[in-house]
Design a protein around this motif. Structure first.
Motif, short mmCIF file in Angstrom:
data_model
loop_
_atom_site.label_atom_id
_atom_site.label_comp_id
_atom_site.label_asym_id
_atom_site.label_seq_id
_atom_site.Cartn_x
_atom_site.Cartn_y
_atom_site.Cartn_z
N ASN A 39 -1.10 -0.12 -0.91
CA ASN A 39 -0.68 1.26 -1.17
C ASN A 39 -0.48 1.47 -2.65
N GLU A 173 -9.13 6.50 5.14
CA GLU A 173 -8.26 5.96 6.20
C GLU A 173 -8.35 6.75 7.51
N HIS A 204 -7.32 0.53 6.03
CA HIS A 204 -6.20 -0.39 5.88
C HIS A 204 -6.26 -1.55 6.86
#
Ligand SMILES: Nc1ncnc2c1ncn2[C@@H]1O[C@H](COP(=O)(O)OP(=O)(O)O)[C@@H](O)[C@H]1O
Ligand SMILES: [Mg+2]
Length: 247
Positions: A39, A173, A204
């Motif tokens: 992140n 994502e 992710h």
């Protein structure tokens, strides 16, 4: 070999933060590239630079040999770039078809016209129906989006991105927040896409990522720290340290 997307020494500075720092990468036509990184690594910011949402502070974006650094976001769509967003951007009070038509009109030069109701535009509706079929949402045209599952909303967003027939597709994502079975379903949809579409996807979930990727790029603190084959990424010492949190 035709290069679909070339990111040439791109940086993006926000006040004191260099969110993307001198990144260069090159994606051949037809390749499926997955972008990984913790992140805050700068993945979405790099996507925004490629799609034209952000103007890079320095560097160039080249698509199929054309420097598109100064081309607007809508004009990039017209040149063959499609994308989905990390944050869901469908209108839940509208139907599936209304969402698609609204999105499709937003990216074409044809805007709303008081004299020509969009719901009677057969060509546009035909394209919308075709893209719903590509994502398995055929027959759902008149359902309000609020009754769709989260996974189905993601399918709708993919349909919207596909409706402009992109040559390059950016997915940010797309599996975030999905249940394991929705994830499997969605990654099957993505792997079933035509190989004519060059795919750049932020993901992710490492299993989803490695199953889909021809090649993997890893960012950390805005810098590119790995560019290579999926088999190699988990063995790479730098990646292990920053991404998997161990050496
Ligand atoms: N519009 C913005 N203004 C200021 N800082 C931003 C902006 N967008 C992103 N950032 C910062 O840039 C860094 C990278 O963010 P982002 O590209 O969203 O990372 P990732 O997608 O890899 O999680 C983060 O520190 C984030 O807070
Ligand atoms: Mg992000």
């Amino acid at each position: 070999m035709t290069i679909a997307i070339e990111v040439d020494n791109v940086s993006k500075q926000f006040a004191g933060l260099r969110a993307v720092d001198s990144v260069s990468l090159s994606i051949p036509q037809g390749e499926r590239r997955v972008l990984l990184g913790p992140n805050g690594a700068g993945k979405t910011t790099l996507f925004h630079c490629i799609s034209g949402t952000h103007q890079p502070t320095s560097g160039r974006i080249v698509m199929f040999g054309k420097d598109i650094s100064n081309v607007s976001e809508n004009a990039r769509t017209a040149l063959g770039m499609g994308r989905t967003f990390q944050i869901s951007n469908v209108c839940t009070d509208l139907t599936v078809m209304e969402n698609l038509l609204l999105g499709m009109l937003g990216t074409t030069s044809q805007k709303w016209s008081m004299f020509r109701p969009v719901t009677s535009d057969k060509e546009l509706i035909g394209k919308a129906v075709a893209s719903l079929e590509r994502v398995g949402l055929q027959g759902r045209e008149n359902e309000e989006v609020k009754y769709l599952s989260y996974g189905e909303r993601r399918q709708l967003e993919l349909a919207l991105a596909l409706s402009s027939n992109p040559r390059v597709l950016l997915l940010d994502e797309p599996c975030a927040g999905l249940s394991p079975s929705e994830r499997t379903h969605f990654s099957k949809l993505v792997s079933g896409l035509s190989r004519e579409i060059t795919l750049l996807m932020i993901e992710h979930d490492i299993d989803v990522a490695l199953a889909l990727a021809d090649k993997v790029t890893v960012l950390h603190r805005g810098r590119l720290i790995f560019d290579g084959l999926p088999d190699e990424v988990q063995k790479n010492a730098d990646v292990k340290e920053v991404y998997f949190g161990r050496l």
